[in-house]
Motif scaffolding. Structure first.
Motif, PDB file in Angstrom:
ATOM      1  N   HIS A 196       0.844  -1.189   0.000  1.00  0.00           N
ATOM      2  CA  HIS A 196       0.000   0.000   0.000  1.00  0.00           C
ATOM      3  C   HIS A 196       0.883   1.244   0.000  1.00  0.00           C
ATOM      4  O   HIS A 196       1.947   1.267   0.624  1.00  0.00           O
ATOM      5  CB  HIS A 196      -0.905   0.032   1.228  1.00  0.00           C
ATOM      6  N   SER A 197       0.428   2.272  -0.669  1.00  0.00           N
ATOM      7  CA  SER A 197       1.166   3.534  -0.679  1.00  0.00           C
ATOM      8  C   SER A 197       0.198   4.668  -0.947  1.00  0.00           C
ATOM      9  O   SER A 197      -0.853   4.470  -1.574  1.00  0.00           O
ATOM     10  CB  SER A 197       2.268   3.510  -1.740  1.00  0.00           C
ATOM     11  N   GLY A 198       0.574   5.867  -0.467  1.00  0.00           N
ATOM     12  CA  GLY A 198      -0.293   7.006  -0.727  1.00  0.00           C
ATOM     13  C   GLY A 198       0.138   8.264  -0.007  1.00  0.00           C
ATOM     14  O   GLY A 198       1.120   8.288   0.748  1.00  0.00           O
ATOM     15  N   PHE A 199      -0.610   9.313  -0.254  1.00  0.00           N
ATOM     16  CA  PHE A 199      -0.371  10.627   0.335  1.00  0.00           C
ATOM     17  C   PHE A 199      -0.648  10.578   1.831  1.00  0.00           C
ATOM     18  O   PHE A 199      -1.543   9.868   2.291  1.00  0.00           O
ATOM     19  CB  PHE A 199      -1.281  11.653  -0.344  1.00  0.00           C
ATOM     20  N   ALA A 200       0.137  11.343   2.598  1.00  0.00           N
ATOM     21  CA  ALA A 200      -0.022  11.326   4.051  1.00  0.00           C
ATOM     22  C   ALA A 200       0.148  12.724   4.634  1.00  0.00           C
ATOM     23  O   ALA A 200       0.918  13.547   4.116  1.00  0.00           O
ATOM     24  CB  ALA A 200       0.989  10.374   4.688  1.00  0.00           C
ATOM     25  N   LEU A 201      -0.569  12.987   5.714  1.00  0.00           N
ATOM     26  CA  LEU A 201      -0.442  14.213   6.493  1.00  0.00           C
ATOM     27  C   LEU A 201       0.179  13.881   7.841  1.00  0.00           C
ATOM     28  O   LEU A 201       0.038  12.757   8.342  1.00  0.00           O
ATOM     29  CB  LEU A 201      -1.812  14.870   6.697  1.00  0.00           C
ATOM     30  N   ASN A 202       0.861  14.859   8.427  1.00  0.00           N
ATOM     31  CA  ASN A 202       1.541  14.618   9.694  1.00  0.00           C
ATOM     32  C   ASN A 202       1.454  15.858  10.590  1.00  0.00           C
ATOM     33  O   ASN A 202       1.521  16.990  10.101  1.00  0.00           O
ATOM     34  CB  ASN A 202       3.001  14.258   9.444  1.00  0.00           C
ATOM     35  N   GLN A 203       1.300  15.617  11.891  1.00  0.00           N
ATOM     36  CA  GLN A 203       1.326  16.686  12.879  1.00  0.00           C
ATOM     37  C   GLN A 203       2.197  16.242  14.066  1.00  0.00           C
ATOM     38  O   GLN A 203       2.215  15.054  14.418  1.00  0.00           O
ATOM     39  CB  GLN A 203      -0.079  17.025  13.396  1.00  0.00           C
ATOM     40  N   PHE A 204       2.897  17.188  14.633  1.00  0.00           N
ATOM     41  CA  PHE A 204       3.760  16.892  15.783  1.00  0.00           C
ATOM     42  C   PHE A 204       3.588  17.989  16.829  1.00  0.00           C
ATOM     43  O   PHE A 204       3.608  19.185  16.506  1.00  0.00           O
ATOM     44  CB  PHE A 204       5.223  16.805  15.364  1.00  0.00           C
ATOM     45  N   VAL A 205       3.438  17.561  18.088  1.00  0.00           N
ATOM     46  CA  VAL A 205       3.357  18.481  19.227  1.00  0.00           C
ATOM     47  C   VAL A 205       4.317  17.969  20.285  1.00  0.00           C
ATOM     48  O   VAL A 205       4.230  16.799  20.690  1.00  0.00           O
ATOM     49  CB  VAL A 205       1.924  18.558  19.802  1.00  0.00           C
ATOM     50  N   GLY A 206       5.248  18.805  20.711  1.00  0.00           N
ATOM     51  CA  GLY A 206       6.210  18.337  21.700  1.00  0.00           C
ATOM     52  C   GLY A 206       7.083  19.447  22.233  1.00  0.00           C
ATOM     53  O   GLY A 206       6.713  20.635  22.196  1.00  0.00           O
ATOM     54  N   TYR A 207       8.247  19.047  22.722  1.00  0.00           N
ATOM     55  CA  TYR A 207       9.203  19.996  23.289  1.00  0.00           C
ATOM     56  C   TYR A 207      10.510  19.907  22.512  1.00  0.00           C
ATOM     57  O   TYR A 207      10.999  18.807  22.217  1.00  0.00           O
ATOM     58  CB  TYR A 207       9.460  19.702  24.771  1.00  0.00           C
ATOM     59  N   TYR A 208      11.062  21.056  22.189  1.00  0.00           N
ATOM     60  CA  TYR A 208      12.279  21.175  21.382  1.00  0.00           C
ATOM     61  C   TYR A 208      13.346  21.854  22.237  1.00  0.00           C
ATOM     62  O   TYR A 208      13.125  22.941  22.776  1.00  0.00           O
ATOM     63  CB  TYR A 208      11.955  22.002  20.138  1.00  0.00           C
ATOM     64  N   PHE A 209      14.507  21.207  22.364  1.00  0.00           N
ATOM     65  CA  PHE A 209      15.566  21.738  23.230  1.00  0.00           C
ATOM     66  C   PHE A 209      16.874  21.831  22.460  1.00  0.00           C
ATOM     67  O   PHE A 209      17.388  20.839  21.958  1.00  0.00           O
ATOM     68  CB  PHE A 209      15.763  20.841  24.456  1.00  0.00           C
ATOM     69  N   GLN A 210      17.385  23.055  22.367  1.00  0.00           N
ATOM     70  CA  GLN A 210      18.676  23.304  21.723  1.00  0.00           C
ATOM     71  C   GLN A 210      19.588  23.850  22.810  1.00  0.00           C
ATOM     72  O   GLN A 210      19.482  25.008  23.224  1.00  0.00           O
ATOM     73  CB  GLN A 210      18.520  24.311  20.589  1.00  0.00           C
TER      74      GLN A 210
END
Length: 265
Positions: free
Chosen positions: A185-199
């Motif tokens: 199977h293959s196809g178009f996909a959407l993505n969302q990310f919520v988190g913490y970013y530390f530099q």
């Protein structure tokens, strides 16, 4: 002549100071002392996802794992852009996956050499790739290089069943016939990310962690499933929620050229 020599030595010394402070993670490149600072940073990222399926994906697969690599860029204004790819694997398959028309009454797949049961291992493999854009919301006014992050993205998702056969002695599952069983199977996909970013200010501790959501709209590229003996042309909603962790190797870029100003003095 002596003045020129002294000026050259002084400039070389300043270059050496700049190099040393960069190598040891000091605040030389774009970090402003005082009220607040934010850097332009380019990162190489390495990620791990623990992925929990839902929708049509959950009818076949259980928990899967994702290993990824990518690059990202954080601007001075904390906009975040990334490109990433992920390799997906799982050994947690549901009862819907079977080789019922290739097994005997005891449920064993028979090899072609001596009629004894063959060892067939079935796992899931796949890939995904996304382009993302997001925003970092700092939690400290003194260091805007870390905080909560929200991202959205678009890309593709591919997954299939992978058959491993010891001694390669099941002709019904050779490379050509496997295409009728792998449910690619293959196809178009959407993505969302919520988190913490530390530099980190020391430049050695750089990571992000949070919740990752994917909605993929896939279709069977084979069209016909040999095990089910039917056509499969319906669109699928292959969704998942993942716990995501990433480690970053940064390259600090100049902010406004301020880091080179002292070389001109």
């Amino acid at each position: 002549m002596q003045k020129i020599y002294i000026r050259i030595m002084l400039n070389q010394f300043k270059v050496l100071v700049l190099f040393v402070t960069f190598m040891f993670g000091q605040k030389a490149f774009g970090q402003k002392k005082g009220d607040e600072f934010s850097n332009k940073i380019f990162n190489f990222q390495f990620t791990y996802n623990a992925q929990f399926p839902s929708g049509d994906w959950a009818k076949i697969y259980g928990l899967s794992h994702g290993l990824g690599f990518g690059v990202n860029y954080k601007s001075i204004t904390n906009w975040h852009f990334s490109l990433e790819g992920n390799y997906i694997l799982s050994e947690n398959l549901k009862d819907a996956v079977n080789l019922i028309n290739l097994t005997n009454s005891n449920g064993n797949t028979i090899n072609s050499n001596n009629g004894t049961p063959a060892t067939v291992s079935v796992t899931m493999r796949g890939w995904s790739g996304f382009a993302k854009v997001g925003k970092i919301f700092p939690v400290s006014r003194l260091n805007k290089n870390h905080g909560f992050i929200v991202q959205v993205g678009a890309g593709f998702l591919t997954h299939y069943l992978n058959y491993s056969i010891s001694q390669n002695n099941v002709p019904q599952l050779n490379e050509d016939f496997q295409r009728g069983y792998d449910k690619l199977h293959s196809g178009f996909a959407l993505n969302q990310f919520v988190g913490y970013y530390f530099q980190g200010e020391n430049r050695f501790t750089n990571f992000f962690a949070g919740f990752d959501f994917t909605q993929a709209f896939t279709q069977n590229l084979r069209g016909y499933n040999y095990d089910e003996r039917r056509y499969d042309n319906a669109s699928k909603n292959d969704n998942m929620v993942a716990l995501r962790f990433g480690w970053m190797i940064p390259i600090y870029l100049s902010s406004k050229g301020d880091e080179f100003d002292f070389l001109k003095r």
